[in-house]
Design an enzyme around this catalytic site. Structure first.
Site, PDB file in Angstrom:
ATOM      1  CG  HIS A  28      53.232  66.321  77.689  1.00 37.07           C
ATOM      2  ND1 HIS A  28      54.703  66.013  77.141  1.00 37.07           N
ATOM      3  CD2 HIS A  28      53.319  65.888  78.560  1.00 37.07           C
ATOM      4  CE1 HIS A  28      54.926  65.891  77.202  1.00 37.07           C
ATOM      5  NE2 HIS A  28      54.020  65.141  79.101  1.00 37.07           N
ATOM      6  CG  MET A  46      55.550  59.456  72.099  1.00 37.62           C
ATOM      7  SD  MET A  46      55.541  60.734  70.429  1.00 37.62           S
ATOM      8  CE  MET A  46      55.061  59.907  69.399  1.00 37.62           C
ATOM      9  CD  GLN A  63      46.652  53.424  82.439  1.00 38.65           C
ATOM     10  OE1 GLN A  63      45.814  54.134  82.638  1.00 38.65           O
ATOM     11  NE2 GLN A  63      47.218  51.726  82.241  1.00 38.65           N
ATOM     12  CG  MET A 123      56.835  67.416  85.194  1.00 36.94           C
ATOM     13  SD  MET A 123      57.609  66.554  86.878  1.00 36.94           S
ATOM     14  CE  MET A 123      58.345  65.403  85.353  1.00 36.94           C
ATOM     15  N   GLY A 124      56.520  70.124  80.678  1.00 36.40           N
ATOM     16  CA  GLY A 124      56.678  70.232  79.811  1.00 36.40           C
ATOM     17  C   GLY A 124      57.661  69.242  78.945  1.00 36.40           C
ATOM     18  CB  SER A 175      60.279  65.268  78.743  1.00 36.58           C
ATOM     19  OG  SER A 175      58.766  64.359  78.775  1.00 36.58           O
ATOM     20  CD  GLN A 178      56.468  65.136  89.884  1.00 34.55           C
ATOM     21  OE1 GLN A 178      55.155  65.456  90.027  1.00 34.55           O
ATOM     22  NE2 GLN A 178      56.236  64.826  88.877  1.00 34.55           N
ATOM     23  CG  ASP A 187      53.409  59.096  84.384  1.00 35.74           C
ATOM     24  OD1 ASP A 187      54.204  58.945  84.228  1.00 35.74           O
ATOM     25  OD2 ASP A 187      52.813  59.369  83.365  1.00 35.74           O
TER      26      ASP A 187
HETATM   27  P1  AMP Z   1      54.586  64.819  82.159  1.00 34.49           P
HETATM   28  O1  AMP Z   1      55.247  65.592  81.805  1.00 34.49           O
HETATM   29  O2  AMP Z   1      56.398  63.987  82.193  1.00 34.49           O
HETATM   30  O3  AMP Z   1      54.316  64.835  83.695  1.00 34.49           O
HETATM   31  O4  AMP Z   1      53.151  64.575  81.400  1.00 34.49           O
HETATM   32  C1  AMP Z   1      52.533  65.051  81.879  1.00 34.49           C
HETATM   33  C2  AMP Z   1      50.862  63.891  81.237  1.00 34.49           C
HETATM   34  O5  AMP Z   1      50.975  63.190  79.750  1.00 34.49           O
HETATM   35  C3  AMP Z   1      50.788  62.778  82.368  1.00 34.49           C
HETATM   36  O6  AMP Z   1      49.391  62.977  82.525  1.00 34.49           O
HETATM   37  C4  AMP Z   1      51.545  61.852  81.629  1.00 34.49           C
HETATM   38  O7  AMP Z   1      50.912  60.791  81.676  1.00 34.49           O
HETATM   39  C5  AMP Z   1      50.959  62.275  80.383  1.00 34.49           C
HETATM   40  N1  AMP Z   1      51.607  61.295  79.164  1.00 34.49           N
HETATM   41  C6  AMP Z   1      53.139  61.523  79.174  1.00 34.49           C
HETATM   42  N2  AMP Z   1      54.146  60.987  78.260  1.00 34.49           N
HETATM   43  C7  AMP Z   1      52.281  60.161  77.780  1.00 34.49           C
HETATM   44  C8  AMP Z   1      52.452  59.395  76.508  1.00 34.49           C
HETATM   45  N3  AMP Z   1      53.014  58.833  75.813  1.00 34.49           N
HETATM   46  N4  AMP Z   1      51.553  58.617  76.003  1.00 34.49           N
HETATM   47  C9  AMP Z   1      49.663  59.338  76.653  1.00 34.49           C
HETATM   48  N5  AMP Z   1      50.228  60.323  78.106  1.00 34.49           N
HETATM   49  C10 AMP Z   1      51.314  60.538  78.173  1.00 34.49           C
END
Ligand code: AMP
Length: 281
Positions: free
Chosen positions: A37, A185, A149, A30-31, A187, A61, A151
């Site tokens: 990421h 970490m 992991q 989601m940027g 966003s 979502q 999420d």
């Molecule tokens: P999001 O942009 O939050 O939807 O995350 C996109 C992808 O990055 C998802 O598969 C998340 O599980 C993964 N992700 C987000 N934060 C982390 C993190 N701290 N460590 C590993 N993967 C992450």
């Protein structure tokens, strides 16, 4: 790196790569990118001929009172970061492109995997996640797709969907990337004030305490949760849940046995954060 905004152009790109017998790795996001990421992108670049990352803040979502409108965005910076880790394509569709007028189809992973943890507290969340991920996988048609992991429930739900719907892509789950002080970490960490940022470290501290307790022989989930909630409460961090569940089936357990996911969803001020560890016995 090129940026593609339409489904047609994305399909054409992937078809061309695959026509040449080459592989595609895919990282949906989601940027507002961070090292979590970028770790996924690096893994894709290592394992695949071409890497596609997507940025799409998926309205489907988010619940009505959630942070869709204020979700952080910085696409120019994200592009620089993706270039830095050698992604080949940014897929950056509009909401209209993904959900045109008349859009009516949703995917639900039913039962224990989505009734629990975040699924119990965010009705429709995993329906939105599964729907957008299936759409993205159909559009990008990757050989493998990388998820974090961080999420944990999302990763399990997507693996289940991929299996149930016979998706071609191999779903790979990568470890949680943390800041130096242990905070996972996210966003959403940008929402935290400096004081909240400091308080938020208690989430991983409580999970680490749980790991230590299990190492010392504690098996009682009740005792582990009590220790964790005491730590979280001491920092004024309110929890949606502290849970111990089977790492693969997400079913609640009372004793630590086998691979167990210990997961927390907590509010630091008005920011909801999640984190988890897997313990093994
Ligand atoms: P999001 O942009 O939050 O939807 O995350 C996109 C992808 O990055 C998802 O598969 C998340 O599980 C993964 N992700 C987000 N934060 C982390 C993190 N701290 N460590 C590993 N993967 C992450």
């Amino acid at each position: 790196m090129i940026t593609i905004t339409t489904i047609k152009d994305m399909r054409d790109y992937s078809a061309e790569v695959r026509r040449n017998g080459k592989t595609i790795g895919f990282v949906p996001t989601m940027g507002y990118l961070h090292e979590g990421h970028l770790g996924l992108v690096r893994e894709s670049v290592l394992t695949s001929f071409r890497t596609v990352a997507s940025i799409f803040v998926n309205p489907a979502q988010f619940g009505p009172n959630e942070d869709l409108d204020k979700y952080p965005r910085n696409t120019e910076k994200d592009k620089e970061l993706l270039e830095g880790v050698k992604a080949d394509v940014l897929f950056f569709p509009s909401v209209r492109e993904m959900y045109p007028e008349g859009y009516s189809t949703y995917v639900t992973v039913e039962g224990a995997l989505t009734d629990t943890l975040c699924g119990a507290l965010r009705p429709g969340h995993f329906r939105g996640v599964a729907t957008v991920v299936l759409k993205l996988l159909n559009i990008v048609d990757p050989d493998r797709a990388f998820f974090g992991q961080k999420d944990a429930q999302q990763a399990i739900v997507i693996k289940r969907m991929a299996k149930d719907l016979d998706l071609r892509a191999d779903i790979r789950v990568m470890p949680i990337i943390r800041d130096e002080d242990g905070l996972a970490m996210s966003s959403r960490n940008v929402y935290l004030s400096p004081i909240e940022r400091a308080k938020a470290t208690v989430i991983y501290k409580s999970l680490s305490a749980a790991v230590d307790l299990v190492k010392k022989g504690e098996r009682s989930v009740r005792e582990i949760k009590l220790a964790m909630s005491a730590m979280l409460e001491a920092e004024g961090v309110r929890t949606d849940y502290i849970a111990a569940v089977g790492a693969d089936d997400l079913r609640p357990v009372e004793k630590i046995k086998g691979r167990t996911l210990i997961a927390v969803a907590a509010w630091v001020g008005s920011t909801r954060l999640i984190d988890n560890v897997i313990v093994e016995r």
